[in-house]
Scaffold this active site. Sequence first.
Site: not given
Length: 394
Positions: A33-34, A110, A187, A190, A240, A265, A336
């Site tokens: 993506f980036i 994660y 979690r 990462y 995500r 966020r 999750y």
Amino acid sequence: MASSASVGASARVDLDGNPIKPLTICMIGAGGFIGSHLCEKLMSETQHKVLALDVYNDKIKHLLEPDNLPWHGRITFHRLNIKHDSRLEGLIKMSDLTINLAAICTPADYNTRPLDTIYSNFIDALPVVKYCSENNKRLIHFSTCEVYGKTIGSFLPKDSPLRQDPAYYVLKEDESPCIFGSIEKQRWSYACAKQLIERLIYAEGAENGMEFTIVRPFNWIGPRMDFIPGVDGPSEGVPRVLACFSNNLLRGQPLKLVDGGQSQRTFVYIKDAIEAVTLMIENPARANGHIFNVGNPNNEVTVRQLAEMMIKVYSKVSGEQPPETPTIDVSSKEFYGEGYDDSDKRIPDMTTINRQLGWNPKTSLWDLLESTLTYQHRTYAEAIKKVIAKPVAS
């Protein structure tokens, strides 16, 4: 006669007024993506060369073909996995600068794939740091805002007025502590791996003089982000938050809010963020030795508010009515699995990047959601209809 693009590019100067000389950049994870957005920017607006390293090139195919593109010859794709490929050091040696974007960076992985997560983000990154240090090559390493973990404010009583004091929740590169949960909360595998590679890079700079810049992205959002399960990613995959919500909207399903969607966020538009990375690439004297938060503190919402905005925006871009039950609450354990934990707020302090590079994000949350969801609808709506219409084998 030179094209206007190349004339413009050759006349470009850095923030101190010095001419920018073309670089050869080894970009690891260029197909993501980036990486795809950064490659686009470097091809269309600069004269830099890119050695694009990745396992897949779907997101940069439009930059590699056909042969008559104006930047033909300035980007070459090298299909390799940095885990076990002897070509890696040679490609780093050929370059002036290495940018490492490779990572497992999906929260669902994660605590279900902690070993892969730790290996991908720490062990696999070690040779990159080693080769850059040994060959005196500059490194721009992509970390994460997750290295901050939980805010100090999250440990205060729920009714404490100090929870509203920015000193207890705004995250500063050179001051804020990194606070993680207990070891059984996997979690944090990462964030912990990312923090340790940051410490190693910082130590290489301090002890061996390696030139480095560390980037801490705060939720970069835009076209080509993640995958849509069952279309260009595994059916059982959990991307995500933005891609998760997009997937629900495309399928006309309620958006699942983990633990009520109370986490806060901030979101920044990918094109704004890439502008910041370009400034780091082209202003080494200002960027070397620094860790940069790259986010947009003005685009702060709870995950629930994000869901509500996305429902409105998607309805506008698709012309479809929102589902009757737009959202449903699910527990983090249900969504999750065991061992999940979360950070309450992620608000970046922007002082360092503003002082060093003069960068500020421009795009509002509504505008970046409109741009992203227009892309998601145009790219995936038909494919999703076909997937839904497919008869299931009995």
